[in-house]
Design a protein around this motif. Structure first.
Motif, mmCIF file in Angstrom:
data_model
loop_
_atom_site.group_PDB
_atom_site.id
_atom_site.type_symbol
_atom_site.label_atom_id
_atom_site.label_comp_id
_atom_site.label_asym_id
_atom_site.label_seq_id
_atom_site.Cartn_x
_atom_site.Cartn_y
_atom_site.Cartn_z
ATOM 1 N N LEU A 35 -73.648 -36.161 -5.759
ATOM 2 C CA LEU A 35 -73.437 -37.348 -4.939
ATOM 3 C C LEU A 35 -73.291 -36.927 -3.483
ATOM 4 O O LEU A 35 -72.547 -35.986 -3.175
ATOM 5 C CB LEU A 35 -72.173 -38.105 -5.360
ATOM 6 C CG LEU A 35 -72.313 -39.004 -6.585
ATOM 7 C CD1 LEU A 35 -71.937 -38.243 -7.848
ATOM 8 C CD2 LEU A 35 -71.451 -40.249 -6.443
ATOM 9 N N LEU A 36 -74.005 -37.606 -2.609
ATOM 10 C CA LEU A 36 -73.868 -37.384 -1.179
ATOM 11 C C LEU A 36 -72.657 -38.170 -0.692
ATOM 12 O O LEU A 36 -72.520 -39.352 -0.988
ATOM 13 C CB LEU A 36 -75.130 -37.839 -0.445
ATOM 14 C CG LEU A 36 -76.452 -37.287 -0.997
ATOM 15 C CD1 LEU A 36 -77.616 -37.775 -0.150
ATOM 16 C CD2 LEU A 36 -76.431 -35.759 -1.052
ATOM 17 N N ARG A 37 -71.776 -37.529 0.023
ATOM 18 C CA ARG A 37 -70.483 -38.116 0.398
ATOM 19 C C ARG A 37 -70.640 -39.362 1.273
ATOM 20 O O ARG A 37 -71.675 -39.592 1.910
ATOM 21 C CB ARG A 37 -69.632 -37.081 1.134
ATOM 22 C CG ARG A 37 -70.255 -36.582 2.415
ATOM 23 C CD ARG A 37 -69.362 -35.600 3.143
ATOM 24 N NE ARG A 37 -70.089 -35.050 4.283
ATOM 25 C CZ ARG A 37 -70.372 -33.770 4.449
ATOM 26 N NH1 ARG A 37 -70.006 -32.896 3.539
ATOM 27 N NH2 ARG A 37 -71.021 -33.356 5.524
ATOM 28 N N THR A 38 -69.564 -40.143 1.349
ATOM 29 C CA THR A 38 -69.592 -41.395 2.106
ATOM 30 C C THR A 38 -69.863 -41.168 3.594
ATOM 31 O O THR A 38 -70.443 -42.026 4.261
ATOM 32 C CB THR A 38 -68.262 -42.156 1.974
ATOM 33 O OG1 THR A 38 -67.184 -41.300 2.358
ATOM 34 C CG2 THR A 38 -68.052 -42.640 0.554
ATOM 35 N N HIS A 39 -69.437 -40.013 4.116
ATOM 36 C CA HIS A 39 -69.613 -39.747 5.550
ATOM 37 C C HIS A 39 -71.046 -39.368 5.900
ATOM 38 O O HIS A 39 -71.377 -39.222 7.085
ATOM 39 C CB HIS A 39 -68.679 -38.616 5.984
ATOM 40 C CG HIS A 39 -67.237 -38.903 5.755
ATOM 41 N ND1 HIS A 39 -66.540 -38.406 4.672
ATOM 42 C CD2 HIS A 39 -66.357 -39.664 6.445
ATOM 43 C CE1 HIS A 39 -65.295 -38.837 4.715
ATOM 44 N NE2 HIS A 39 -65.157 -39.599 5.770
ATOM 45 N N GLY A 40 -71.896 -39.192 4.889
ATOM 46 C CA GLY A 40 -73.281 -38.828 5.126
ATOM 47 C C GLY A 40 -73.490 -37.326 5.160
ATOM 48 O O GLY A 40 -72.534 -36.541 5.288
ATOM 49 N N VAL A 41 -74.737 -36.924 5.040
ATOM 50 C CA VAL A 41 -75.114 -35.510 5.109
ATOM 51 C C VAL A 41 -76.313 -35.403 6.044
ATOM 52 O O VAL A 41 -76.930 -36.405 6.409
ATOM 53 C CB VAL A 41 -75.459 -34.942 3.716
ATOM 54 C CG1 VAL A 41 -74.280 -35.071 2.766
ATOM 55 C CG2 VAL A 41 -76.692 -35.636 3.123
ATOM 56 N N LEU A 51 -77.467 -38.902 -6.014
ATOM 57 C CA LEU A 51 -76.980 -40.263 -5.801
ATOM 58 C C LEU A 51 -76.435 -40.349 -4.377
ATOM 59 O O LEU A 51 -75.568 -39.560 -4.001
ATOM 60 C CB LEU A 51 -75.883 -40.601 -6.812
ATOM 61 C CG LEU A 51 -76.297 -40.507 -8.284
ATOM 62 C CD1 LEU A 51 -75.091 -40.703 -9.193
ATOM 63 C CD2 LEU A 51 -77.375 -41.541 -8.601
ATOM 64 N N ASP A 52 -76.947 -41.274 -3.613
ATOM 65 C CA ASP A 52 -76.571 -41.376 -2.206
ATOM 66 C C ASP A 52 -75.404 -42.340 -2.038
ATOM 67 O O ASP A 52 -75.578 -43.559 -2.031
ATOM 68 C CB ASP A 52 -77.768 -41.837 -1.374
ATOM 69 C CG ASP A 52 -77.506 -41.725 0.122
ATOM 70 O OD1 ASP A 52 -76.367 -41.376 0.503
ATOM 71 O OD2 ASP A 52 -78.441 -41.971 0.906
ATOM 72 N N ALA A 53 -74.202 -41.765 -1.886
ATOM 73 C CA ALA A 53 -73.001 -42.583 -1.702
ATOM 74 C C ALA A 53 -72.654 -42.761 -0.226
ATOM 75 O O ALA A 53 -71.564 -43.231 0.106
ATOM 76 C CB ALA A 53 -71.818 -41.951 -2.441
ATOM 77 N N THR A 54 -73.581 -42.403 0.658
ATOM 78 C CA THR A 54 -73.343 -42.594 2.088
ATOM 79 C C THR A 54 -73.031 -44.060 2.374
ATOM 80 O O THR A 54 -73.746 -44.953 1.922
ATOM 81 C CB THR A 54 -74.571 -42.180 2.913
ATOM 82 O OG1 THR A 54 -74.923 -40.839 2.602
ATOM 83 C CG2 THR A 54 -74.278 -42.291 4.399
#
Length: 280
Positions: free
Chosen positions: A71-77, A93-96
């Protein structure tokens, strides 16, 4: 001793955090391979620890989760991190947070249109670090003094870390007006951030004691604590109910509670229950 307890009208987990938590909970239940998050999913150590107990671990690079679900963190990558993740992982999974995505899009658009992009935010913060690659040559400023020190240029385009205060943005923009012929501002502060801060100030001005709940590494929670402290000297920033000190509430008639955008409702409820047992 008895006191009334009031929770700020806007407090706790925002849409982006709730969305990310639903995504990770679903993944933990359904994935046939191990589940990881690229960096802490949110800036709430207690939530991250709870996810670890469910088998969801934090990795610092896509390479550490090759073949697994990430999962990509909420703060973005960064775009490079996302590319590597999609090449290496079983599922990404993009949780940004969607509001952070808007910052990326605005920065990229300003760069394409020839603006020197300025990101108003905290240097080194994950959200800011994820934004910079979308606008090559972008710079970060955290204060009006830093903005005033920038070299002059023809066009400056401004985007903002979602958890910044409007007051700081206004001061930075005022300083930038003297550094360029044109300053274009895309106000990407999240509405939840503004709402939390306004509700915090309104409540803190009326209370004897303020309790601010959220991770100590959470930028938006730290800002709530700063706002509350300026209006209510007896302000305490905690991460959980076990940190409460009964002496804080001596003589209090009204106790206010607020919480950062990474604080689930369950944590707020636990703190309220604990305070009720102290002041009853």
């Amino acid at each position: 001793m008895s006191a009334r307890i009031e929770i700020a009208s806007e407090a706790g987990a925002c849409y982006g955090v709730e969305r990310a938590l639903r995504m990770v909970e679903d993944a933990a239940k359904s994935s046939e391979v191990p589940v990881h998050t690229l960096g802490p999913l949110i800036h709430n150590p207690r939530v991250v620890s709870g996810l670890a107990e469910k088998g969801v671990t934090v990795v610092s690079s896509p390479e550490e989760s090759a073949g697994d679900t990430l999962l990509l963190r909420t703060h973005g990558v960064t775009p490079d991190e996302e590319r590597r993740a999609r090449e290496l992982c079983h599922e990404v999974l993009d949780a940004t947070c969607p509001f952070v995505k808007k910052v990326h899009q605005a920065a990229a658009r300003l760069a394409r249109e020839g603006y020197q992009v300025v990101v108003v935010g905290e240097a080194g913060h994950p959200e800011v670090e994820a934004t910079l690659p979308h606008a090559p040559g972008a710079v970060v400023v955290g204060s009006a003094d830093e903005a005033a020190a920038l070299p002059s240029c023809k066009k400056i385009g401004v985007v903002v870390q979602t958890t910044q205060s409007r007051a700081n943005l206004e001061k930075v923009v005022a300083a930038l007006l003297g550094r360029a012929e044109e300053v274009r501002v895309v106000n990407t502060i999240c509405d939840a951030t503004s709402g939390h801060q306004g509700a915090c100030a309104e409540l803190a001005a009326r209370t004897d004691v303020m309790v601010v709940i959220g991770g100590r590494i959470s930028a938006n929670t730290k800002r709530l604590a700063e706002i509350a402290s300026g209006l209510c000297p007896r302000t305490h920033h905690i991460e959980g109910a076990d940190e409460l000190d009964p002496s804080w509430f001596d003589g209090a008639e009204l106790v206010g509670i607020t919480a950062g955008a990474s604080t689930p409702a369950s944590q707020i409820a636990a703190v309220r229950t604990a305070i009720e047992s102290i002041v009853a």
